[in-house]
Design a protein around this motif. Structure first.
Motif, mmCIF file in Angstrom:
data_model
loop_
_atom_site.group_PDB
_atom_site.id
_atom_site.type_symbol
_atom_site.label_atom_id
_atom_site.label_comp_id
_atom_site.label_asym_id
_atom_site.label_seq_id
_atom_site.Cartn_x
_atom_site.Cartn_y
_atom_site.Cartn_z
ATOM 1 N N ALA A 82 -14.021 43.523 -7.271
ATOM 2 C CA ALA A 82 -14.336 44.761 -6.544
ATOM 3 C C ALA A 82 -15.471 44.556 -5.539
ATOM 4 C CB ALA A 82 -14.707 45.864 -7.536
ATOM 5 N N ARG A 83 -16.367 43.603 -5.829
ATOM 6 C CA ARG A 83 -17.507 43.363 -4.935
ATOM 7 C C ARG A 83 -17.188 42.356 -3.829
ATOM 8 N NH1 ARG A 83 -21.051 40.502 -7.089
ATOM 9 N NH2 ARG A 83 -19.926 39.842 -8.964
ATOM 10 N N ALA A 84 -15.968 41.826 -3.809
ATOM 11 C CA ALA A 84 -15.642 40.792 -2.830
ATOM 12 C C ALA A 84 -15.505 41.337 -1.422
ATOM 13 C CB ALA A 84 -14.350 40.076 -3.224
ATOM 14 N N SER A 85 -15.181 42.611 -1.286
ATOM 15 C CA SER A 85 -15.065 43.239 0.033
ATOM 16 C C SER A 85 -15.241 44.737 -0.122
ATOM 17 C CB SER A 85 -13.707 42.939 0.665
ATOM 18 O OG SER A 85 -13.536 43.675 1.869
ATOM 19 N N ALA A 86 -15.927 45.343 0.839
ATOM 20 C CA ALA A 86 -16.133 46.792 0.813
ATOM 21 C C ALA A 86 -15.014 47.545 1.507
ATOM 22 C CB ALA A 86 -17.472 47.137 1.476
ATOM 23 N N LEU A 87 -14.061 46.834 2.080
ATOM 24 C CA LEU A 87 -12.998 47.489 2.835
ATOM 25 C C LEU A 87 -12.016 48.189 1.897
ATOM 26 C CD1 LEU A 87 -12.215 44.838 5.606
ATOM 27 C CD2 LEU A 87 -13.659 46.866 5.734
ATOM 28 N N PRO A 88 -11.618 49.408 2.234
ATOM 29 C CA PRO A 88 -10.693 50.146 1.358
ATOM 30 C C PRO A 88 -9.339 49.475 1.230
ATOM 31 C CG PRO A 88 -10.976 51.282 3.471
ATOM 32 C CD PRO A 88 -12.022 50.203 3.414
ATOM 33 N N GLU A 89 -8.930 48.731 2.248
ATOM 34 C CA GLU A 89 -7.635 48.049 2.157
ATOM 35 C C GLU A 89 -7.628 47.018 1.028
ATOM 36 O OE1 GLU A 89 -8.181 49.413 6.407
ATOM 37 O OE2 GLU A 89 -9.405 48.369 4.913
ATOM 38 N N PHE A 90 -8.761 46.337 0.858
ATOM 39 C CA PHE A 90 -8.839 45.350 -0.223
ATOM 40 C C PHE A 90 -8.790 46.043 -1.571
ATOM 41 C CE2 PHE A 90 -11.332 42.544 -3.094
ATOM 42 C CZ PHE A 90 -10.479 41.452 -3.076
ATOM 43 N N ALA A 91 -9.450 47.184 -1.669
ATOM 44 C CA ALA A 91 -9.392 47.951 -2.917
ATOM 45 C C ALA A 91 -7.957 48.337 -3.231
ATOM 46 C CB ALA A 91 -10.268 49.197 -2.808
ATOM 47 N N GLY A 92 -7.174 48.619 -2.194
ATOM 48 C CA GLY A 92 -5.768 48.928 -2.392
ATOM 49 C C GLY A 92 -4.991 47.738 -2.922
ATOM 50 N N TRP A 93 -5.310 46.560 -2.418
ATOM 51 C CA TRP A 93 -4.650 45.346 -2.919
ATOM 52 C C TRP A 93 -4.910 45.175 -4.414
ATOM 53 C CZ3 TRP A 93 -5.906 40.900 1.084
ATOM 54 C CH2 TRP A 93 -5.412 41.270 2.352
ATOM 55 N N LEU A 94 -6.136 45.470 -4.831
ATOM 56 C CA LEU A 94 -6.505 45.261 -6.227
ATOM 57 C C LEU A 94 -5.840 46.263 -7.168
ATOM 58 C CD1 LEU A 94 -10.322 44.429 -6.013
ATOM 59 C CD2 LEU A 94 -8.386 42.852 -6.175
ATOM 60 N N ARG A 95 -5.230 47.301 -6.627
ATOM 61 C CA ARG A 95 -4.526 48.256 -7.485
ATOM 62 C C ARG A 95 -3.138 47.764 -7.882
ATOM 63 N NH1 ARG A 95 -7.372 52.177 -4.284
ATOM 64 N NH2 ARG A 95 -5.669 52.356 -2.779
ATOM 65 N N GLU A 96 -2.690 46.670 -7.281
ATOM 66 C CA GLU A 96 -1.399 46.109 -7.673
ATOM 67 C C GLU A 96 -1.490 45.533 -9.090
ATOM 68 O OE1 GLU A 96 1.427 46.205 -5.895
ATOM 69 O OE2 GLU A 96 0.388 47.359 -4.350
ATOM 70 N N ASN A 97 -0.339 45.404 -9.725
ATOM 71 C CA ASN A 97 -0.294 44.874 -11.079
ATOM 72 C C ASN A 97 -0.089 43.362 -11.077
ATOM 73 O OD1 ASN A 97 -0.527 47.465 -12.245
ATOM 74 N ND2 ASN A 97 1.685 47.799 -12.035
ATOM 75 N N ASP A 98 -0.421 42.725 -12.192
ATOM 76 C CA ASP A 98 -0.215 41.290 -12.391
ATOM 77 C C ASP A 98 -0.906 40.464 -11.301
ATOM 78 O OD1 ASP A 98 1.334 41.551 -14.734
ATOM 79 O OD2 ASP A 98 3.126 41.950 -13.537
#
Length: 264
Positions: A82-98
């Motif tokens: 979560a701390r790797a990037s403050a951009l919301p798009e990256f947060a969206g990537w992290l919501r994917e599974n597996d």
């Protein structure tokens, strides 16, 4: 002057998943520390690619416990990255599974030169691929590259220190996931090294890139470009600016980790 003719095509093999090779870079820096065991007397030139070599440390085998569930691994990855990037798009990537399994799959695909689009189809760009006529030839329309600017921006924003520390926690899990489908004797370290080579070997082309129609799609007019692997062509089609960001992040990770190794 008349506007150049713009020809639009949207063949899935040409553009679907072009950006997914960038996922390798999202995680590539994590694994590099594993293969930089030797101290370096001089830091690398930032303009040069430092491709880590896989190491084969001698360790005694130990009994392996059951793998954590996908939900448990996802929770760990999200909390650490979560701390790797403050951009919301990256947060969206992290919501994917597996997440970790996708990472291992993408690295394996790219190392083999294959398209990883199925593993990360959520990164498929919007819009269509476009070419325009110029001097009697078809060249890639610059707007086609712009479809990948968000991914290039996110990759460019990544904190490699966070990625490296995260991988230190999950490296053993990645190796075990890799072994599920890898050929006997293959290691994840070596596979990651090959993926690095694939990414860093893609040429950066600032001028017009000629393509020729082939059925419902376009192919590169230059045989050298057309002979690139599917993974490399995916990166090439992101355009020079985004490709520089991706390759620059790989080099940044390599230099950072070489510095760490030299201080040991």
């Amino acid at each position: 002057m008349n506007n150049p003719e713009v020809v639009t095509k949207s063949p899935s093999r040409l553009h679907v998943g072009v950006a997914v090779a960038a996922v390798v870079v999202v995680f590539a820096g994590m694994g590099t520390w594993l293969v930089l065991r030797q101290s370096s007397t001089a830091l690398p030139n930032p303009s040069q690619a430092v491709i880590p070599k896989p190491s084969h440390p001698s360790v005694a085998p130990r009994a392996e416990s059951a793998l954590p569930s996908s939900a448990e691994m996802d929770a760990l990855m999200r909390s650490r990255l979560a701390r790797a990037s403050a951009l919301p798009e990256f947060a969206g990537w992290l919501r994917e599974n597996d997440l970790l399994r996708r990472f291992v799959t993408v690295v394996g695909n790219v190392a083999a030169g294959d398209s990883p689009r199925e593993a990360v189809s959520f990164l498929a760009p919007g819009g269509t691929f476009e070419a325009r006529r110029k001097a009697g030839k078809h060249v890639i329309e610059k707007q086609s590259y712009a479809r990948y600017d968000v991914i290039g921006k996110v990759v460019g924003s990544l904190d490699m220190g966070v990625l490296v520390s995260t991988y230190r926690e999950v490296r053993h899990l990645a190796e075990r996931l890799h072994k599920e489908n890898a050929r006997p004797g293959s290691t994840f370290d070596a596979t990651l090294h090959l993926a690095f080579e694939q990414v860093l070997s893609v040429p950066v082309i600032d001028g017009d890139v000629e393509v020729v129609p082939k059925g419902a799609m376009y192919v590169y007019a230059d045989p050298k470009l057309e002979s690139l692997t599917a993974a490399q062509k995916h990166l090439l089609r992101m355009g020079p600016q985004n490709l520089r960001r991706i390759q620059g992040k790989v080099r940044e990770a390599s230099q950072q980790l070489t510095q760490q190794a030299s201080r040991r």
